[in-house]
Every structure is written in C-alpha cells, then in structure tokens.
Design an enzyme around this catalytic site. Structure first.
Site, PDB file in Angstrom:
ATOM      1  CB  CYS B 124      -0.907   0.016   1.229  1.00 52.06           C
ATOM      2  SG  CYS B 124      -1.923   1.501   1.330  1.00 52.06           S
ATOM      3  CB  CYS B 127      -1.850   4.539   4.120  1.00 55.31           C
ATOM      4  SG  CYS B 127      -2.163   4.491   5.889  1.00 55.31           S
ATOM      5  CB  SER B 128      -0.883   0.858   6.694  1.00 46.91           C
ATOM      6  OG  SER B 128      -2.019   1.555   7.172  1.00 46.91           O
ATOM      7  CB  CYS B 129      -4.832  -0.505   2.351  1.00 44.33           C
ATOM      8  SG  CYS B 129      -5.617   1.100   2.626  1.00 44.33           S
TER       9      CYS B 129
END
Lengths: 111, 222
Positions: B124, B127-129
């Site tokens: 991602c 971000c951090s999906c």
C-alpha cells in the site's frame, strides 16, 4: 505536488524486516479507531485524508499510531464530538495521574 | 490481554472525576509520547460521553488480537487442495473467504495467484491498507516508507532483501492496495507436498508468503 504519504517510486533505502510487537497502547488506538469506524463516525477514507493532510513535518515526525491519534483528535474536534478545551484539560489530568503513579517517562515526549 | 490484568498497583487510585480507571498501559510500558497521553485522554472522554463504550473498545482489541495469518493460511491450503474452491476464490474472493466465516463487508478482496511464470507482491504505497481480516495487523516493515516507496519500482531488489530470489523470466506483478481493495497472494504450492493434508499444508503458509515477499518452502527445507 506530492503529499508526505505519497512515496511510491521514491527511494527510502533498505527495508528493515524486523518484527515489531505492537504495544498495548498502539493496539488500543487501533481498537478505538475500529469502533469509531464501525459506528460510521469516521470512515477509513476520512481517516486517510486527515493523515495525508498533516503536512510533511508532522507526518515524518510522528510514528504510525501517533498519526492515528493526532488524526482522531482533529476528527473529534471537527465533528463537534469533543471540544479542544476538554481534550487539553484531560491531557493535563492524565499526565498528572501518570506522573503520580510513576508510569510517565518524564524526560521524554513532552510537547 | 485486557487492561484489567494490572495487579501490582494496589495503591489508592481515586480521581476527581469519579471514574475507576484501569491502568492504560502494559506493566513494562512507560509512557514516552505526548500522543500516548492524548490517546488515553480521548479514550476516557469518548467513553464518558457514550460515543464508544469500554466494552466495545475491549472487544475490538480482542478481536484484532484473535486474527492471525492462520486465517489466510486456511484459504490458501483450501485453494491448493480443492479445485472448485480455487475457482470460487478467483471469481469472488469475498464470498470464498466468507466460507471460513471471514467477513470483509467494506472492502473488495482480490486473490492473486503465483505460478511458474508470475509472482505477485502486495503493497500500500500511500499508507497501510492490508487484508487485516486474513493476516492480522500489518507488520512494521509493510508500513515503512522503505518498503512502500521501493517495491513498486524495484520489486526484485526488495524481494532479495527478504531472501527471495526470482528467476529473471518470472514476471513480477506489484499490487497497490487501497482503502477499498485488498489483495491476498496465493503462493505456489511447493514440490514434495503431495499427499499432505490440508492442515499440514496450512502450517507451511506464512504471512510473508501471502504478502508475496517470500515463497513457501517445502517441508524438508524447514
């Protein structure tokens, strides 16, 4: 212009594959965010957007769950769910309580 | 664990606002950051105002703690052993994982399959999906700028940092996740696993193989 989150294609050096066990504090922020999200108060997209708008300095200075915490504060104030004054007052109260019980590392992290 | 496990602070702990606060931090967890205090302050206020309840927060925390990559391993092992399931998985991954009681109502899940010719890896960049319902919370490196920035333009070099060397003729596909779309890599079933049970196969499938930064090793290599 790139926002601070928009790093695809840049080069931030070698990946450190070390495992980092989340602290209870981090898990708790994650849990609050999950409940706030499940109630439809702040969606994942809104959270992402709040974090992306923090600006380079804040984004790069705070770690992951610190960014989430800063975002939650912004969202709660913007939505009128919490007032900045009462947050500030409670922060002072919690800080005092933690100092009294020895849980506060006094030489670090003041703001 | 819950925040009720703190037993060594038995001194008087009343506060002027009349709530009985459990200690918010782990026993060995000193507070270092203003944001830790801010988080605790907001949690207290949100609970006092009834925006969230302590039980809801605790339940969410316990639920997260309960989700491990074993969820994803079940899906992979089933896909390896049941051709009809494999077909359902690539057609509608949300429905296929729901067969294991894994519900992902707000995100579209896509399963991508590693083959002799194609290797998939997930990131991602923004971000951090991450497929949290299948793999738990993402590891720190997945959220790092180093991984997010580089895996999209030099995936082979990044994979080598994880000890994964791919032959030059294998195509590498990098999938960039979003808030609405998450990916699960179905790694290649290694040689020498013929005749192993689904349960034995599950044990071979690690988190990193389902992100795509490593490959599943045959049992003899372990």
């Amino acid at each position: 212009m790139r926002g601070p989150h928009d790093v695809g294609g840049l080069d931030f050096g070698p990946v450190d594959p070390a495992e980092h066990e989340l602290t209870f504090w981090e898990k708790q922020i994650d849990a609050i965010r999950a409940v706030i999200g499940a109630k439809g108060l702040v969606t994942t997209h809104e959270n992402r957007r709040t974090i992306e708008q923090m600006g380079n300095d804040i984004y790069d200075t705070l770690n992951y769950y610190e960014r989430w915490t800063a975002a939650l504060q912004r969202q709660m104030v913007d939505k009128g769910i919490l007032a900045q004054d009462e947050i500030d007052a409670r922060v002072a109260q919690v800080r005092k309580r933690l100092a009294d019980t020895g849980e506060l590392e006094l030489n670090a992290g003041s703001n | 664990m819950s925040d009720h496990d703190h037993h060594h602070h038995d001194h008087d702990h009343d506060h002027d606002h009349g709530h009985d606060h459990a200690h918010p931090f782990q026993d060995d967890d000193k507070v270092h950051s203003y944001y830790q205090i801010l988080g605790q302050a907001m949690k207290e206020l949100l609970i006092e105002k009834g925006v969230v309840t302590a039980d809801e927060v605790r339940a969410a925390l316990e639920r997260r703690d309960g989700i491990t990559p074993a969820n994803g391993s079940k899906v992979v092992a089933r896909a390896w052993t049941d051709p009809a399931y494999r077909e359902r998985l690539f057609k509608d991954a949300n429905a296929a994982v729901a067969e294991f009681g894994i519900d992902m109502p707000t995100t579209h899940l896509v399963a991508v399959e590693n083959t002799e010719d194609v290797h998939n890896v997930v990131v991602c960049t923004l971000c951090s999906c991450y497929p949290r319902d299948l793999l738990g919370l993402p590891p720190a490196w997945y959220k790092s700028k180093a991984y997010r920035s580089r895996v999209v333009h030099e995936p082979r070099a990044v994979l080598e940092e994880f000890g994964t060397a791919l032959p030059d003729d294998v195509e590498v596909r990098v999938h960039d996740s979003t808030a609405d779309m998450r990916y699960l890599v179905i790694p290649r079933r290694p040689a020498g696993t013929h005749g192993m049970s689904e349960e034995q196969l599950r044990a071979l499938v690690s988190r990193d193989t389902m992100i795509g930064v490593t490959t599943v090793q045959p049992p003899s290599a372990k």
